[in-house]
Scaffold this motif. Structure first.
Motif, PDB file in Angstrom:
ATOM      1  N   VAL A 220     -10.752  18.663  -6.506  1.00 32.57           N
ATOM      2  CA  VAL A 220     -11.094  17.385  -7.141  1.00 32.57           C
ATOM      3  C   VAL A 220      -9.859  16.499  -7.310  1.00 32.57           C
ATOM      4  O   VAL A 220      -9.853  15.349  -6.847  1.00 32.57           O
ATOM      5  N   PRO A 221      -8.763  16.965  -7.977  1.00 35.41           N
ATOM      6  CA  PRO A 221      -7.582  16.103  -8.047  1.00 35.41           C
ATOM      7  C   PRO A 221      -6.972  15.809  -6.681  1.00 35.41           C
ATOM      8  O   PRO A 221      -6.394  14.730  -6.475  1.00 35.41           O
ATOM      9  N   ASN A 222      -7.113  16.748  -5.747  1.00 31.70           N
ATOM     10  CA  ASN A 222      -6.605  16.503  -4.400  1.00 31.70           C
ATOM     11  C   ASN A 222      -7.377  15.362  -3.726  1.00 31.70           C
ATOM     12  O   ASN A 222      -6.797  14.516  -3.031  1.00 31.70           O
ATOM     13  N   THR A 223      -8.697  15.297  -3.950  1.00 26.61           N
ATOM     14  CA  THR A 223      -9.515  14.220  -3.384  1.00 26.61           C
ATOM     15  C   THR A 223      -9.231  12.893  -4.082  1.00 26.61           C
ATOM     16  O   THR A 223      -9.153  11.844  -3.432  1.00 26.61           O
ATOM     17  N   VAL A 224      -9.074  12.959  -5.408  1.00 23.17           N
ATOM     18  CA  VAL A 224      -8.765  11.731  -6.156  1.00 23.17           C
ATOM     19  C   VAL A 224      -7.430  11.156  -5.698  1.00 23.17           C
ATOM     20  O   VAL A 224      -7.232   9.929  -5.678  1.00 23.17           O
ATOM     21  N   GLY A 225      -6.498  12.025  -5.302  1.00 25.33           N
ATOM     22  CA  GLY A 225      -5.196  11.559  -4.824  1.00 25.33           C
ATOM     23  C   GLY A 225      -5.264  10.739  -3.552  1.00 25.33           C
ATOM     24  O   GLY A 225      -4.315  10.010  -3.236  1.00 25.33           O
ATOM     25  N   THR A 226      -6.366  10.857  -2.806  1.00 28.10           N
ATOM     26  CA  THR A 226      -6.530  10.064  -1.581  1.00 28.10           C
ATOM     27  C   THR A 226      -7.154   8.692  -1.844  1.00 28.10           C
ATOM     28  O   THR A 226      -7.250   7.886  -0.925  1.00 28.10           O
TER      29      THR A 226
ATOM     30  N   THR B 199      -9.465  28.083   0.888  1.00 25.28           N
ATOM     31  CA  THR B 199      -8.286  28.919   1.172  1.00 25.28           C
ATOM     32  C   THR B 199      -6.982  28.154   0.976  1.00 25.28           C
ATOM     33  O   THR B 199      -5.945  28.763   0.691  1.00 25.28           O
ATOM     34  N   ASN B 200      -6.999  26.830   1.118  1.00 26.19           N
ATOM     35  CA  ASN B 200      -5.781  26.030   0.975  1.00 26.19           C
ATOM     36  C   ASN B 200      -5.606  25.465  -0.435  1.00 26.19           C
ATOM     37  O   ASN B 200      -4.735  24.627  -0.666  1.00 26.19           O
ATOM     38  N   PHE B 201      -6.422  25.928  -1.371  1.00 29.14           N
ATOM     39  CA  PHE B 201      -6.317  25.479  -2.754  1.00 29.14           C
ATOM     40  C   PHE B 201      -6.075  26.680  -3.656  1.00 29.14           C
ATOM     41  O   PHE B 201      -6.595  27.774  -3.404  1.00 29.14           O
ATOM     42  N   ASN B 202      -5.307  26.455  -4.700  1.00 28.01           N
ATOM     43  CA  ASN B 202      -5.024  27.548  -5.623  1.00 28.01           C
ATOM     44  C   ASN B 202      -6.293  27.978  -6.363  1.00 28.01           C
ATOM     45  O   ASN B 202      -6.564  29.166  -6.513  1.00 28.01           O
ATOM     46  N   THR B 203      -7.064  27.007  -6.836  1.00 33.60           N
ATOM     47  CA  THR B 203      -8.366  27.273  -7.448  1.00 33.60           C
ATOM     48  C   THR B 203      -9.408  26.363  -6.811  1.00 33.60           C
ATOM     49  O   THR B 203      -9.072  25.403  -6.103  1.00 33.60           O
ATOM     50  N   THR B 204     -10.660  26.657  -7.082  1.00 34.52           N
ATOM     51  CA  THR B 204     -11.742  25.841  -6.513  1.00 34.52           C
ATOM     52  C   THR B 204     -11.697  24.410  -7.038  1.00 34.52           C
ATOM     53  O   THR B 204     -11.886  23.449  -6.287  1.00 34.52           O
TER      54      THR B 204
ATOM     55  N   MET C 220     -14.246  29.027 -11.212  1.00 38.48           N
ATOM     56  CA  MET C 220     -13.805  27.883 -10.410  1.00 38.48           C
ATOM     57  C   MET C 220     -12.499  27.283 -10.926  1.00 38.48           C
ATOM     58  O   MET C 220     -11.733  26.723 -10.148  1.00 38.48           O
ATOM     59  N   ALA C 221     -12.245  27.401 -12.230  1.00 36.49           N
ATOM     60  CA  ALA C 221     -11.078  26.737 -12.813  1.00 36.49           C
ATOM     61  C   ALA C 221      -9.906  27.674 -13.074  1.00 36.49           C
ATOM     62  O   ALA C 221      -8.758  27.215 -13.094  1.00 36.49           O
ATOM     63  N   ARG C 222     -10.160  28.981 -13.278  1.00 34.23           N
ATOM     64  CA  ARG C 222      -9.099  29.882 -13.707  1.00 34.23           C
ATOM     65  C   ARG C 222      -8.713  30.925 -12.666  1.00 34.23           C
ATOM     66  O   ARG C 222      -7.532  31.213 -12.491  1.00 34.23           O
ATOM     67  N   ILE C 223      -9.693  31.508 -11.971  1.00 33.23           N
ATOM     68  CA  ILE C 223      -9.400  32.589 -11.021  1.00 33.23           C
ATOM     69  C   ILE C 223      -8.954  31.989  -9.691  1.00 33.23           C
ATOM     70  O   ILE C 223      -9.634  31.103  -9.152  1.00 33.23           O
ATOM     71  N   PRO C 224      -7.832  32.450  -9.121  1.00 30.02           N
ATOM     72  CA  PRO C 224      -7.383  31.921  -7.822  1.00 30.02           C
ATOM     73  C   PRO C 224      -8.418  32.181  -6.739  1.00 30.02           C
ATOM     74  O   PRO C 224      -9.009  33.263  -6.667  1.00 30.02           O
TER      75      PRO C 224
END
Length: 616
Positions: free
Chosen positions: A534-540, A525-530, A512-516
């Protein structure tokens, strides 16, 4: 009560009523326990050790059912409600931005049923018609579900469901382990106390049924035999000479080196089988006949199963020469087998990870993973876990039907033959059976992220295993002549399960953290990793809440928090040591009081005898 105020009287009355209600509810809940009568019958006929295995199996059934409900409520239910138009909602599909078209290509491996056996192969391997169902990760290529008032973030829910079932499993296992550890601690303090409790306070006087009384009597007899066997082993160890001690430790060192060599050979065989299967599966699968097709698909599973089948037998033969007590013998065998069984899954997963991230051309570097061989690598990992789960169930059923029952028939009706006399009726091997279900549970924990319905399959599998093992135990097995303590087993089974959970978390965290994440399937599909969701959600979040979250996750918070936790831990350790010293002092006082009473009774008896002699 008459000196209390009305408010205090009402509080005390309410407290007593609530305690009485809780006791009645617990009493009613015991009658609703799954397989309650079956497990009590097994305890009476075969002892508490084998009963602990079936109780452990019941716990795993309930755990997997709860895990499935978590995944169903957070992931599958919103998708089903929208797909079948049960609610006024729609899917949110955000097109990928700045991504090469090659990374979004995902051809399904089978387009239809060409041969009669294609359906069977797809059912056993998770390919073909099963690959694009809700069984696997690749089916959930959705960014969200839009309801009337809000948008349900499916990628975040998918990740939270994984974190939730891992956290729930950890807390539940730790809670049961602590309860077993407290019982273990109490029973291990004084061996004489254990005998007294069983002999003078072990009987349940509420039993009125004759058959249940016989079961309880048999259970107590088995426990006393276990205590006596452990006492005999302790006495034998205490009487060893220094030469015998040196000899036995030297022998154990040599035998442990053999165990390590066997483990290394098994890991290398699994690694080579996985590499061979992955290299030939995509190239030659269409030109193979039915048998070759299944062999290539199941080659890693076959090698893992053979290793899991052979190594416990080798370890069981080796440990007989190491001269341990029955309880410790079982625990050490389980420890050796657990690293065998659980490490094989980790070897398989890490081998697949190395193949997924191995880039031998520009397209791999373009997508971040080997897109040509693994267009949806999460689904293919889920298929490997699915195959391990199905193949493990097939092997258990096959061994019971084609080995255990024929052996029972031959031993019963051909007892005059010396070969079958040496073979004998089988015993219920607790280490092997416990490792089998822990192995299946570890597969479920790893595979639930890649195959969301795998916990439901695991629940059905463990229910089938319960009835199969019960029938096999009642009709083909005999009680083991070497008894062991069930309380130790309950705690140790959960400890082994906790090791399996820790080993399952490692590959899941890395994936979830290392493999794309795959760009052709799945909710990420729109995230580099799984984990990027989390940081994308925190950004909102609002800026104040973002500052709070980042502050909690920073080193400035983590270091003081860790220090405080360490201080609290040291405080409780010191408190436990103080309580233990108080308990020892109280035991000494009780011993002294019993000696004083014995002395006073002796003096009183002598005084009465002297008085009688004077009167005479």
């Amino acid at each position: 009560m008459k000196y209390l105020s009305e408010w205090d009287q009402w509080k005390r009355y309410s407290s007593k009523s609530w305690k009485r209600f809780i006791e009645k509810a617990r009493e009613m809940a015991t009658h609703l326990e799954l397989w309650r009568e079956d497990i009590r019958s097994i305890e009476g006929k075969f002892g508490t050790g084998i009963q602990s295995y079936f109780s452990f199996l019941r716990f795993l059934v309930l755990l997997n059912l709860v895990i499935f409900l978590i995944i169903f409520m957070l992931v599958l239910l919103p998708v089903l409600l929208t797909r079948y138009k049960i609610t006024n909602s729609s899917f949110v599909l955000i097109p990928s931005k700045g991504m090469d078209i090659q990374c979004t290509v995902y051809p399904i491996s089978s387009s239809g049923l060409i041969y009669f056996y294609s359906y069977i192969i797809d059912l056993l391997s998770g390919t073909g018609f099963l690959e694009d169902t809700c069984l696997f990760y690749g089916h959930y290529t959705i960014d969200g579900v839009k309801f009337q008032n809000f948008i349900y973030d499916l990628p975040l829910a998918y990740l939270l469901s994984t974190v939730a079932y891992l956290a729930l499993s950890l807390l539940w296992i730790v809670k049961r382990s602590v309860e077993g550890f407290k019982i273990n601690l109490i029973r291990s303090e004084e061996h004489f106390q254990s005998y007294c409790n069983k002999i003078f306070a072990g009987w349940d006087f509420c039993i009125t049924n004759r058959s249940m009384a016989e079961l309880k009597h048999s259970s107590l007899r088995y426990e006393l035999r276990a205590d006596l066997e452990e006492e005999r082993i302790r006495q034998k160890i205490a009487e060893r000479t220094s030469e015998e001690t040196i000899r036995i430790y030297s022998l154990r060192l040599v035998l442990n080196c053999i165990v390590l060599a066997v483990l290394a050979a098994c890991f290398y065989a699994i690694y080579r089988a996985t590499i061979f299967s992955q290299e030939h599966m995509k190239k030659e699968i269409d030109r193979m006949v039915f048998g070759e097709n299944l062999l290539i698909l199941y080659l890693p599973s076959v090698v893992i199963t053979l290793a899991n089948f052979i190594t416990p037998t080798i370890f069981a033969k080796i440990i007989h020469y190491e001269d341990y007590s029955p309880g410790f013998e079982i625990r050490l065998t389980i420890l050796r087998c657990v690293f065998m069984r659980l490490a094989t899954i980790c070897v398989l997963v890490f081998t697949l990870g190395s193949k997924i991230t191995s880039c031998d051309n520009y397209s791999c570097e373009l997508c971040g993973y080997n897109q040509k061989l693994y267009p949806c690598w999460e689904t293919q990992v889920g298929q490997e876990m699915y195959k391990l789960m199905i193949f493990d169930l097939i092997i258990i059923l096959a061994v019971t039907l084609f080995v255990d029952f024929p052996r029972k028939i031959l031993v019963t009706y051909c007892s005059s033959w010396k070969l079958f006399q040496c073979w004998g009726q089988q015993e219920f091997a607790i280490p092997d059976n416990v490792l089998g279900i822990v192995y299946g549970q570890t597969i479920c924990w790893i595979g639930a992220f890649f195959s969301p319905l795998l916990p439901a399959i695991a629940t059905l599998k463990f229910i089938i295993i319960f009835y199969v093992k019960e029938i096999s135990l009642l009709y083909t097995c005999r009680p083991s002549p070497r008894q062991f303590r069930a309380s130790n087993s309950n705690f140790f089974f959960l400890l082994v399960l906790l090791i399996g959970l820790c080993l399952a978390i490692i590959p899941l965290t890395i994936s979830m953290a290392r493999i794309p994440s795959s760009k052709a399937c799945g909710p990420f599909t729109n995230f580099n990793t799984t984990w990027e969701v989390v940081p994308n959600t925190v950004g909102t979040f609002p800026s104040s809440l973002q500052s709070l979250v980042y502050g909690v996750m920073s080193e400035a918070f983590a270091v003081p928090f860790f220090m405080i936790i360490c201080l609290v831990m040291f405080y409780f350790i010191a408190l436990a040591g103080a309580h233990k010293r108080v308990v020892l002092q109280l035991r000494e006082q009780l011993s002294l009081e019993s000696r004083d009473k014995r002395y006073l009774i002796q003096k009183l008896t002598e005084a009465q005898r002297d008085m009688r002699n004077r009167l005479d």
